[in-house]
Design a protein around this motif. Structure first.
Motif, short mmCIF file in Angstrom:
data_model
loop_
_atom_site.label_atom_id
_atom_site.label_comp_id
_atom_site.label_asym_id
_atom_site.label_seq_id
_atom_site.Cartn_x
_atom_site.Cartn_y
_atom_site.Cartn_z
N MET A 1 0.84 -1.18 0.00
CA MET A 1 0.00 0.00 0.00
C MET A 1 0.88 1.25 0.00
N ILE A 2 0.45 2.24 -0.74
CA ILE A 2 1.20 3.49 -0.83
C ILE A 2 0.87 4.37 0.37
N SER A 3 1.91 4.84 1.04
CA SER A 3 1.67 5.64 2.24
C SER A 3 1.35 7.09 1.86
N ASN A 4 0.82 7.79 2.82
CA ASN A 4 0.42 9.18 2.59
C ASN A 4 1.62 10.08 2.33
N SER A 5 2.78 9.76 2.89
CA SER A 5 3.95 10.61 2.66
C SER A 5 4.40 10.55 1.21
N ILE A 6 4.29 9.39 0.59
CA ILE A 6 4.68 9.26 -0.82
C ILE A 6 3.73 10.06 -1.70
N VAL A 7 2.44 9.93 -1.45
CA VAL A 7 1.44 10.67 -2.23
C VAL A 7 1.62 12.17 -2.03
N GLY A 8 1.92 12.57 -0.80
CA GLY A 8 2.14 14.00 -0.52
C GLY A 8 3.35 14.55 -1.25
N LEU A 9 4.43 13.77 -1.30
CA LEU A 9 5.63 14.23 -2.00
C LEU A 9 5.39 14.32 -3.50
N ILE A 10 4.69 13.35 -4.06
CA ILE A 10 4.37 13.41 -5.49
C ILE A 10 3.46 14.59 -5.78
N PHE A 11 2.50 14.81 -4.91
CA PHE A 11 1.60 15.96 -5.06
C PHE A 11 2.37 17.27 -5.01
N LEU A 12 3.29 17.39 -4.06
CA LEU A 12 4.10 18.61 -3.95
C LEU A 12 4.99 18.79 -5.18
N GLY A 13 5.54 17.70 -5.69
CA GLY A 13 6.34 17.78 -6.92
C GLY A 13 5.52 18.26 -8.10
N GLN A 14 4.27 17.80 -8.19
CA GLN A 14 3.40 18.26 -9.27
C GLN A 14 3.05 19.74 -9.11
N ILE A 15 2.95 20.20 -7.89
CA ILE A 15 2.71 21.63 -7.66
C ILE A 15 3.89 22.45 -8.17
N PHE A 16 5.12 21.99 -7.86
CA PHE A 16 6.30 22.68 -8.38
C PHE A 16 6.33 22.64 -9.91
N GLY A 17 5.91 21.52 -10.49
CA GLY A 17 5.85 21.42 -11.95
C GLY A 17 4.85 22.41 -12.55
N GLY A 18 3.72 22.59 -11.88
CA GLY A 18 2.74 23.57 -12.35
C GLY A 18 3.25 24.99 -12.24
N MET A 19 3.96 25.29 -11.15
CA MET A 19 4.52 26.63 -11.01
C MET A 19 5.59 26.87 -12.07
N TYR A 20 6.37 25.84 -12.40
CA TYR A 20 7.36 25.96 -13.48
C TYR A 20 6.67 26.27 -14.80
N LEU A 21 5.57 25.57 -15.09
CA LEU A 21 4.86 25.81 -16.35
C LEU A 21 4.25 27.20 -16.41
N MET A 22 3.90 27.76 -15.26
CA MET A 22 3.34 29.12 -15.27
C MET A 22 4.41 30.17 -15.53
N ILE A 23 5.63 29.94 -15.06
CA ILE A 23 6.67 30.97 -15.13
C ILE A 23 7.53 30.84 -16.39
N ASN A 24 7.59 29.66 -17.00
CA ASN A 24 8.49 29.51 -18.15
C ASN A 24 7.99 30.23 -19.39
N ASN A 25 6.75 30.67 -19.39
CA ASN A 25 6.24 31.42 -20.54
C ASN A 25 6.97 32.76 -20.71
N TYR A 26 7.48 33.31 -19.62
CA TYR A 26 8.28 34.53 -19.73
C TYR A 26 9.53 34.26 -20.56
N LEU A 27 10.14 33.08 -20.39
CA LEU A 27 11.34 32.75 -21.16
C LEU A 27 10.99 32.49 -22.62
N PHE A 28 9.83 31.89 -22.88
CA PHE A 28 9.39 31.72 -24.26
C PHE A 28 9.19 33.07 -24.94
#
Length: 95
Positions: A1-28
């Motif tokens: 079974m997947i623990s909550n800490s693993i899901v939380g870390l993946i969720f936090l990583g996806q949040i960072f990925g979303g913030m990256y996608l929002m800011i990289n448009n300035y570089l484009f």
């Protein structure tokens, strides 16, 4: 079974990925696509190093942690370069 800490870390990583996608448009917009490629490759190499090290010591939790850290590094490198190049509006003044 997947623990909550693993899901939380993946969720936090996806949040960072979303913030990256929002800011990289300035570089484009500034036509700095080579810089985007460099940041992506550097963060990918960091991810490979971290996942091999962390998963050896902590298993699946280490893999989730390495994903989260590499996405954070990718976002921070992009944000720092955007901050140096452009004038990002930090707040809207109301009068």
């Amino acid at each position: 079974m997947i623990s909550n800490s693993i899901v939380g870390l993946i969720f936090l990583g996806q949040i960072f990925g979303g913030m990256y996608l929002m800011i990289n448009n300035y570089l484009f917009y500034e036509k700095k696509t080579m810089l985007i490629s460099t940041i992506t490759i550097v963060s990918g190499i960091i991810h490979l190093l971290l996942i091999s090290l962390f998963s050896y010591y902590w298993g699946l939790t280490g893999a989730a942690l390495s994903f989260c850290l590499s996405k954070c590094i990718q976002f921070l490198l992009t944000w720092l370069n955007v901050y140096k190049m452009t004038a990002i509006p930090l707040a809207i003044k109301s009068e």
